[in-house]
Design a protein around this motif. Structure first.
Motif, PDB file in Angstrom:
ATOM      1  N   SER A 139      36.568 -12.896 -41.189  1.00  0.00           N
ATOM      2  CA  SER A 139      35.142 -12.615 -41.384  1.00  0.00           C
ATOM      3  C   SER A 139      34.425 -12.664 -40.035  1.00  0.00           C
ATOM      4  N   VAL A 140      33.497 -11.760 -39.885  1.00  0.00           N
ATOM      5  CA  VAL A 140      32.697 -11.692 -38.651  1.00  0.00           C
ATOM      6  C   VAL A 140      31.237 -11.865 -39.065  1.00  0.00           C
ATOM      7  N   ARG A 141      30.676 -13.004 -38.653  1.00  0.00           N
ATOM      8  CA  ARG A 141      29.301 -13.333 -39.091  1.00  0.00           C
ATOM      9  C   ARG A 141      28.361 -13.261 -37.890  1.00  0.00           C
ATOM     10  N   ASP A 142      27.254 -12.564 -38.076  1.00  0.00           N
ATOM     11  CA  ASP A 142      26.261 -12.570 -36.988  1.00  0.00           C
ATOM     12  C   ASP A 142      24.914 -13.024 -37.519  1.00  0.00           C
ATOM     13  N   GLU A 143      23.996 -13.293 -36.604  1.00  0.00           N
ATOM     14  CA  GLU A 143      22.638 -13.703 -36.997  1.00  0.00           C
ATOM     15  C   GLU A 143      21.635 -12.644 -36.529  1.00  0.00           C
ATOM     16  N   GLY A 144      22.056 -11.417 -36.718  1.00  0.00           N
ATOM     17  CA  GLY A 144      21.267 -10.293 -36.193  1.00  0.00           C
ATOM     18  C   GLY A 144      20.242  -9.744 -37.166  1.00  0.00           C
ATOM     19  N   ILE A 145      19.998  -8.463 -37.046  1.00  0.00           N
ATOM     20  CA  ILE A 145      18.875  -7.851 -37.781  1.00  0.00           C
ATOM     21  C   ILE A 145      19.135  -7.689 -39.285  1.00  0.00           C
ATOM     22  N   GLY A 146      20.385  -7.733 -39.677  1.00  0.00           N
ATOM     23  CA  GLY A 146      20.712  -7.642 -41.111  1.00  0.00           C
ATOM     24  C   GLY A 146      20.517  -6.234 -41.682  1.00  0.00           C
ATOM     25  N   ILE A 147      20.900  -6.111 -42.946  1.00  0.00           N
ATOM     26  CA  ILE A 147      20.810  -4.796 -43.614  1.00  0.00           C
ATOM     27  C   ILE A 147      20.090  -4.991 -44.944  1.00  0.00           C
ATOM     28  N   ALA A 148      19.163  -4.090 -45.258  1.00  0.00           N
ATOM     29  CA  ALA A 148      18.424  -4.197 -46.530  1.00  0.00           C
ATOM     30  C   ALA A 148      19.396  -4.003 -47.696  1.00  0.00           C
ATOM     31  N   PRO A 149      19.170  -4.750 -48.822  1.00  0.00           N
ATOM     32  CA  PRO A 149      20.146  -4.700 -49.939  1.00  0.00           C
ATOM     33  C   PRO A 149      20.438  -3.284 -50.437  1.00  0.00           C
ATOM     34  N   GLU A 150      19.396  -2.435 -50.499  1.00  0.00           N
ATOM     35  CA  GLU A 150      19.630  -1.084 -51.049  1.00  0.00           C
ATOM     36  C   GLU A 150      20.463  -0.212 -50.106  1.00  0.00           C
ATOM     37  N   LEU A 161      25.731   1.847 -48.762  1.00  0.00           N
ATOM     38  CA  LEU A 161      25.852   3.125 -48.044  1.00  0.00           C
ATOM     39  C   LEU A 161      26.505   2.996 -46.676  1.00  0.00           C
ATOM     40  N   VAL A 162      26.578   1.776 -46.159  1.00  0.00           N
ATOM     41  CA  VAL A 162      27.001   1.649 -44.752  1.00  0.00           C
ATOM     42  C   VAL A 162      28.430   2.121 -44.490  1.00  0.00           C
ATOM     43  N   PHE A 163      29.231   2.232 -45.558  1.00  0.00           N
ATOM     44  CA  PHE A 163      30.614   2.696 -45.351  1.00  0.00           C
ATOM     45  C   PHE A 163      30.737   4.219 -45.457  1.00  0.00           C
ATOM     46  N   ASP A 164      29.627   4.880 -45.744  1.00  0.00           N
ATOM     47  CA  ASP A 164      29.683   6.350 -45.879  1.00  0.00           C
ATOM     48  C   ASP A 164      29.803   7.006 -44.508  1.00  0.00           C
ATOM     49  N   ARG A 165      30.413   8.200 -44.544  1.00  0.00           N
ATOM     50  CA  ARG A 165      30.603   8.936 -43.292  1.00  0.00           C
ATOM     51  C   ARG A 165      29.241   9.333 -42.713  1.00  0.00           C
ATOM     52  N   PHE A 166      29.035   9.059 -41.457  1.00  0.00           N
ATOM     53  CA  PHE A 166      27.828   9.408 -40.700  1.00  0.00           C
ATOM     54  C   PHE A 166      26.576   8.653 -41.166  1.00  0.00           C
ATOM     55  N   TYR A 167      26.751   7.638 -42.019  1.00  0.00           N
ATOM     56  CA  TYR A 167      25.544   6.921 -42.459  1.00  0.00           C
ATOM     57  C   TYR A 167      25.110   5.910 -41.410  1.00  0.00           C
ATOM     58  N   ARG A 168      23.827   5.916 -41.087  1.00  0.00           N
ATOM     59  CA  ARG A 168      23.263   4.929 -40.171  1.00  0.00           C
ATOM     60  C   ARG A 168      21.965   4.429 -40.775  1.00  0.00           C
ATOM     61  N   VAL A 169      21.711   3.127 -40.623  1.00  0.00           N
ATOM     62  CA  VAL A 169      20.427   2.621 -41.101  1.00  0.00           C
ATOM     63  C   VAL A 169      19.408   2.947 -40.018  1.00  0.00           C
ATOM     64  N   GLU A 170      18.551   3.883 -40.352  1.00  0.00           N
ATOM     65  CA  GLU A 170      17.552   4.278 -39.348  1.00  0.00           C
ATOM     66  C   GLU A 170      16.249   3.565 -39.680  1.00  0.00           C
ATOM     67  N   GLU A 171      15.962   2.533 -38.943  1.00  0.00           N
ATOM     68  CA  GLU A 171      14.711   1.825 -39.210  1.00  0.00           C
ATOM     69  C   GLU A 171      14.031   1.451 -37.906  1.00  0.00           C
ATOM     70  N   ASP A 172      12.756   1.127 -38.029  1.00  0.00           N
ATOM     71  CA  ASP A 172      12.015   0.729 -36.818  1.00  0.00           C
ATOM     72  C   ASP A 172      12.746  -0.420 -36.121  1.00  0.00           C
ATOM     73  N   GLY A 173      12.737  -0.383 -34.884  1.00  0.00           N
ATOM     74  CA  GLY A 173      13.336  -1.489 -34.126  1.00  0.00           C
ATOM     75  C   GLY A 173      14.822  -1.344 -33.942  1.00  0.00           C
ATOM     76  N   ARG A 174      15.429  -0.282 -34.499  1.00  0.00           N
ATOM     77  CA  ARG A 174      16.866  -0.101 -34.294  1.00  0.00           C
ATOM     78  C   ARG A 174      17.060   1.008 -33.265  1.00  0.00           C
ATOM     79  N   GLN A 175      17.095   0.624 -32.037  1.00  0.00           N
ATOM     80  CA  GLN A 175      17.314   1.642 -31.024  1.00  0.00           C
ATOM     81  C   GLN A 175      18.785   1.733 -30.635  1.00  0.00           C
ATOM     82  N   VAL A 176      19.594   0.989 -31.369  1.00  0.00           N
ATOM     83  CA  VAL A 176      21.011   0.940 -31.018  1.00  0.00           C
ATOM     84  C   VAL A 176      21.665   2.297 -31.281  1.00  0.00           C
TER      85      VAL A 176
END
Ligand code: ADP
Length: 662
Positions: A580-591, A595-610
């Motif tokens: 397991s890899v645990r971080d204390e970062g920005i996290g992901i919204a439950p909804e 989707l995060v395992f889908d091809r080309f899916y990225r969480v595009e939200e404010d503050g994510r310039q990564v």
């Protein structure tokens, strides 16, 4: 379908007749005619024998023949045969076997000639004669049986005694003889080529159903006539009973329609379950043969606008695919496609042979041909054709069935065509992607190599700005390399060409190496906890390295504050190794989590310039799948994320090449 709506007004194209279903009025006529037939039977049964004299007989005979001609002209050829059992019994009651045979033969002859006159039949006189002869023989056989069993002189005198027994014996013998004679006739004509289809011909089956439904009511009528003392009021009762008999007949017809519906439903399910064109054609041919008798079957594909029509499938017994093209509008198939109308063609044996390219070839020519356009909405995408060596094989219900099948086939064929072209486009795209990424990878690798050399020299010469610049070149080159590798992997996965090379793997060593590498560059501390001893696992070490690197690099990327920490835990239970890899970062919204395992899916939200591609987790999940492992994620927005992978400790069969649905 406008010009097909009335069988009486069907368009005649030279010798080609467009025929469709019977209009409701014709059906109504048919039933009224049947009712009249039964009514007549009732009247006859209600008369006491001495009351029937030759004058009665003549009136009845003329009335029947006039009714038949009227029906034939108004309604069409099928109507006489639908009420003939009732007439037949009426003749027997009035005139006996010989008279019945003579009257039936006359009626059939009239039917034949009126049909000829109205160009409704392609029967040759010889065939008609066979038909009539077969019926006369059957009637005489029935009469003879009555005569033998009951000893009554039924050849020339009406059935006057033992009416019920007489009718029963007559009907049984008549059906038996007629079945045998029809079978022999049909089989001798088809050269005994198809026993299964012809041994139990449609007409004989129909006759059996007719007699079976008519006979009980004829008996009831007779019994009632007797018990009511042959009074004239009994006629009313007879008519009511005759109505019930007709409803029963209708019920038989409905049941037959129900069978057709079932067949259509079954065919629909079967053909919609396949997306491969060649097997689809085979299924359509096989299933159509279960409901329609044919000696030849064709499927043609071609749109209204296309210059040619391709016969993509033909079967004349065994299945075979023949690619043959016919010019637009040519042949029966071309015309059906061009007009969008069903074509029913009956070939007269006497006339010149048809030389169309879309009919059965060989010494024997088809006598009946039906071509149904395959319609997809308003679009015609091709046609289905059934052909038979027998004349007059396809009636209105067969035409309806074939048209429905053709429309169903249109949907299935269209789906399969779309699927095939989509598959082709996808393969081409994947091939292109893999070509391009290969081409990018090579120069990038050398850029990185040269950058390292330059870096070395810059360090030696203590050129700090040059060292910094080369560092940027190196990291950007690494990013592009990573990106191209990810693209290549993802395209291989979707094309089903991705594989893993399994070997005994020291998983903790891989994890340690990556943690160590990232600890040197990450802003935040990375702790590693390994619950020793961890057994070696059967896995692909290169791909597992990729997985662990993806997870740790994401943990680093998506925790922007240096005050946070990353915990990596490696443990084992009886059957699984868990990381397991645990971080204390920005996290992901439950909804967003699923989707995060889908091809080309990225969480595009404010503050994510990564920066990223949205491919890492897709690839990770696929690699885990190929190892028989799993990946799960838990996260809380603003608090952190934990990704957990589990791998089996036991050696197991692994899916080597998988086409990934996407
Ligand atoms: P990439 O990181 O290239 O965008 P990935 O497939 O690795 O693509 O990740 C998909 C998305 O999941 C990311 O865009 C990111 O929004 C989210 N994600 C992945 N790992 C984490 C994490 N540890 N913390 C927060 N979000 C994450």
């Amino acid at each position: 379908m406008t010009q097909q709506s009335d069988i009486g007004e069907s368009t005649v194209l030279g010798r080609r007749t467009l025929v469709a279903d019977m209009p409701p009025l014709a059906v109504a006529f048919r039933w009224i005619a049947g009712l009249a037939g039964f009514g007549l039977l009732g009247i006859l049964a209600s008369l006491t024998p001495p009351q029937i004299n030759s004058r009665h007989f003549l009136i009845f005979a003329v009335a029947i023949i006039v009714a038949e001609i009227f029906l034939l002209v108004r309604v069409g050829p099928g109507s006489y045969f639908s009420i003939s059992p009732a007439f037949l019994f009426a003749y027997l009651l009035v005139g006996g076997g010989l008279a019945a045979a003579a009257l039936d033969a006359t009626a059939r002859l009239i039917v034949f000639y009126v049909q000829k006159l109205r160009r409704r039949s392609t029967q040759t006189p010889l065939y008609a004669l066979f038909n009539i002869g077969q019926n006369v023989l059957s009637i005489l056989a029935g009469t003879l049986a009555v005569r033998i069993v009951l000893g009554t002189a039924t050849f020339s005198t009406p059935i006057r005694t033992n009416q019920i027994e007489s009718l029963l014996i007559f009907a049984a013998t008549y059906v038996l003889a007629s079945t045998l004679l029809t079978s022999i006739l049909v089989l001798s004509r088809s050269g005994f080529s198809d026993l299964r289809t012809h041994l139990w011909p449609r007409s004989t089956r129909w006759l059996l159903v007719s007699v079976a439904t008519t006979l009980p009511f004829a008996i009831v009528l007779t019994v009632l006539a007797r018990s009511l003392g042959y009074s004239s009021s009994s006629i009313l009762v007879f008519l009511v009973l005759a109505g019930i008999a007709l409803i029963l007949r209708l019920n038989v017809d409905l049941r037959k329609g129900n069978d057709d519906l079932k067949a259509i439903n079954r065919i629909g399910n079967l053909i919609n379950a396949t997306l491969e064109l060649s097997s689809l054609f085979k299924i359509i041919a096989r299933e159509s043969r279960k409901v329609l008798a044919w000696d030849g079957f064709f499927i043609a594909i071609g749109e209204k606008e296309s210059p040619e029509v391709q016969i993509v499938f033909m079967s004349g017994g065994g299945d075979e695919i023949t690619q043959r093209s016919i010019p637009k509008g040519a042949g029966l198939t071309g015309k059906a496609i061009a007009t969008g109308e069903l074509i029913h063609y009956e070939q007269d044996e006497r006339t010149e042979q048809i030389v169309e390219d879309d009919t059965l070839r060989g010494p024997k020519r088809p006598r009946s041909i039906v071509v149904a356009p395959m319609k997809f909405g308003e679009r015609v995408i091709g046609a289905l054709s059934v052909q038979s060596f027998q004349p007059d094989v396809y009636g209105p219900s067969q035409l309806r069935l074939l048209q429905t099948m053709a429309n169903q086939a249109a949907i299935a064929v269209r789906n399969a065509q779309l699927f095939e072209s989509e598959q082709k486009a996808r393969t081409e795209r994947d091939e292109f992607l893999s070509l391009v990424t290969h081409e990018i990878k090579n120069p990038l690798t050398s850029i990185r190599g040269y950058a390292e050399l330059v870096e070395l020299s810059a360090r030696e010469a203590e050129l700090s700005s040059a060292v910094e610049a080369v560092g940027v070149i190196k990291s950007e080159a690494r990013r592009i390399l990573r990106l191209t590798e990810d693209l290549l992997d993802a395209s291989k996965m979707t094309a089903g060409h991705f594989s893993v090379i399994m070997e005994e793997t020291d998983f903790p060593a891989i994890v340690r190496e990556i943690v160590h590498r990232y600890s040197g560059t990450a802003k935040q501390p990375i702790s590693l906890d390994v619950q020793e001893p961890i057994p070696t696992i059967h896995a692909d070490p290169v791909r597992l390295t990729q997985v662990v690197e993806n997870l740790i690099s994401n943990a680093v990327k998506y925790s922007q504050s240096p005050d946070t920490k990353i915990d990596v835990d490696l443990s084992v239970d009886l059957t699984r190794v868990r990381l397991s890899v645990r971080d204390e970062g920005i996290g992901i919204a439950p909804e967003k989590l699923p989707l995060v395992f889908d091809r080309f899916y990225r969480v595009e939200e404010d503050g994510r310039q990564v920066k990223g591609t949205g491919l890492g987790l897709f690839i990770t999940r696929e690699i885990m799948r190929m190892h028989g492992g799993t990946i799960t994620v838990q996260s809380e927005l603003g608090k952190g994320t934990v990704f957990t992978i589990e791998l089996p400790t036991e050696r197991r069969t692994v899916l080597a090449e998988i086409a990934t649905p996407c």
